[in-house]
Structures are given as C-alpha cells and as structure tokens.
Motif scaffolding. Structure first.
Motif: not given
Length: 331
Positions: A41-60
């Motif tokens: 679930x968390x993997x998918x939610x994180x993928x959704x977040x990245x598709x909706x708005x890419x990280x404004x800086x370097x991803x952790x």
C-alpha cells in the motif's frame, strides 16, 4: 486477503501506474491498506505522490541516506491519514541531522509539542534548497518504518495535548454526525436510547452541534450533554485535542474525532456500518495505528444493538492497555 488477491491488486496498481491512472492506483492502494498489506500500500501511495507532483528536491533514499536536512512534504491525503502517520517523524528524526515537516497551521502547536526535536512549518514557509536537503512523504516514511503490523504497533507515540491547570479525565465523549451524506449512521433516537442511562458526564465532541441536533439529542435522551461549542474543531485542533483528553473514553462514528482520540491514546470505540471504510481495516476489529481503539461494525445488528455493544467494549478498555490485533468477532 489471500496472497493471490494481493498479487492481483499489486498487478493492478503496477498496470495503473504504467498508464498514469491515479484513480485505479488509489483504489488498489486503499484496498491493500484496508487488508493490512501495508508495504505494498505504501509503495503505491508513494508512486501516486510522485506522479501527482514530483519531489521539489532530491528524493530521500531511506534511513541509510544520511542527509543534513530531510523535508517531509505536506500530506497528500486526508487529516486522518496525517494523524495516523505523524508519529513516524520520531523514527526519521533519529536518522537525519534535521527534520522539517510541512503541515497545516492549525496542526503545528499540537505536533510541535508532541515532537519537539522536529521542526513543523506551514506549507507556505520557505525551505532550504541545496544538495544536503532531501525530500520525502508520510507514505515513504511508512514504507521505511511501518511496513508491517508489528512495526506499526511498536512505533506508536501518543500526541500530547495542551497543558492544563488540572486535567482529570472523566465521563464519556461522543460524536454522532457527519456532513458526508453517503455515510449510513445511527439515528439520534439510537444515540438517545444509549446515553439515557449512562452514568456521569456525557461530553459532546461534535462539530456543528446545532446542525447535528444536540438540542434534540438532549430532549430525546432526557439527560444533559455538555456542549463543545466553545471549541472550533475546524480551526483549533489543539483545543480539540485538549477537549478529547478531558474525557475518559470516546464513542464515535468514523471522523476526525476517531483519529484524534486514537492518536492521543484515549480509549475509543468507532462504530461502523457493514461496508468498507477507506480508513479502517476490513477484517480485524482494530487498527495497529491506535492501540486503544476498537472497531465495531453493524453487520447483521440494528444500530441500537451496535451502539450498546460498542459501549460495553469501550468500558473494558483501560488507558494503558494495548489491544492485540485479532480477527473481528463481528464478521
């Protein structure tokens, strides 16, 4: 959910991701979370977040990525999701030099008091932009620190309400109304029948008490119910936390009250209809995120019987007791 069903939902999520189908990805992630398959679930939610708005800086890249500053972006989902996951900032803070968390202004006092070693800021505040700063989300924190039930249970840290001259929790707090027209809920008559014979104080934890029918509830039950109108639950979440901390136990429908009581560690029972609710597990009678919260589903009972059962179980919960995850006896 059996493994074959989990695999099906994972495949569905991956296919949806390949097609940038955020709706289908969200449906799959919600289903996996409800079935307690948290890692997927968390993997998918994180993928959704990245598709909706890419990280404004370097991803952790995780706990081994020893950056100077880590920024947790403002929540992607509902308030209840943030209240469930905010305690994970304590884990992240131990792995980086500085942790900054973006959140709503109304949550900053409560979160800052609860986690003083983390800096909580408004989503409008300026942030560092350099090579020593990385960005993450609540869902990615959950992927690293809360990807199974045991980790979630062991990571729980209660929120700390505002200090008061004397907090002596007493009585029962209730919340019975929702603006969401799709929810199937107990009627005022059902609640009135329940609280009529409750001993001690009954405290309303309800927003918009006039619209929710507080006056009618008092009339139908023939007993006083202490109003909560001095607290603006939409703006003063710190005051709301103190109000919930002032009662011994909470009986509520699924709403912000349920999540705030759960995050504070206040003994709580959430009454649910028989249908799936995005927030809560489908097949067990509690959530690992809230050790002192139980779930009671209506199943084949009427609402009056459901509320009576819920109150019986609520009175058995001791504040310091951690409930174990077991299949629901209500199934």
């Amino acid at each position: 959910m059996r493994f074959s069903n989990l695999s099906w939902h994972v495949e569905k999520a991956l296919q949806a991701e390949a097609e940038s189908d955020l709706i289908s990805m969200t449906e799959a992630a919600n289903k996996m979370e409800r079935c307690c398959y948290y890692k997927q679930a968390w993997k998918t939610f994180q993928a959704i977040a990245m598709l909706e708005r890419p990280s404004p800086g370097r991803p952790w890249r995780g706990p081994c990525d020893r950056v100077r500053t880590l920024v947790v972006e403002g929540r992607k989902r509902d308030l209840g999701d943030e209240l469930r996951l905010v305690h994970l900032v304590a884990k992240a803070a131990a792995d980086v030099s500085e942790l900054i968390v973006q959140t709503e202004e109304r949550l900053i006092p409560l979160f800052q008091r609860s986690f003083p070693y983390v800096r909580f800021i408004s989503t409008n505040d300026a942030l560092p932009q350099d090579t020593n700063t990385a960005w993450t989300t609540y869902e990615q924190l959950a992927l690293f620190y809360a990807h199974n039930e045991e980790l979630i249970l062991n990571s729980f840290l209660p929120l700390i309400p505002p200090p008061a001259s004397a907090i002596n929790p007493r009585g029962l707090g209730i919340s019975w109304y929702s603006k969401a027209i799709y929810k199937c809920l107990p009627s005022l008559e059902d609640w009135a029948e329940l609280i009529r014979d409750v001993r001690g104080r009954v405290q309303s934890l309800q927003y918009q008490e006039g619209r929710a029918g507080l006056k009618e509830l008092v009339q139908k039950s023939g007993r006083p119910v202490k109003a909560a109108r001095r607290i603006d639950q939409f703006e003063d979440l710190d005051g709301y936390a103190l109000q919930i901390a002032s009662v011994q136990r909470v009986l509520t429908i699924s709403n912000t009250t349920a999540h705030m009581a759960g995050a504070l560690g206040t003994p709580c029972v959430v009454v649910l209809d028989s249908e799936s609710v995005t927030t809560w597990p489908d097949h067990v009678d509690r959530s690992p995120f809230y050790p002192n919260t139980l779930l009671v589903r209506r199943r084949n009972m009427d609402w009056a019987s459901t509320l009576r059962r819920a109150l019986e179980l609520l009175l058995q919960i001791e504040p310091s007791r951690r409930l174990s995850m077991t299949p629901s006896s209500e199934q």
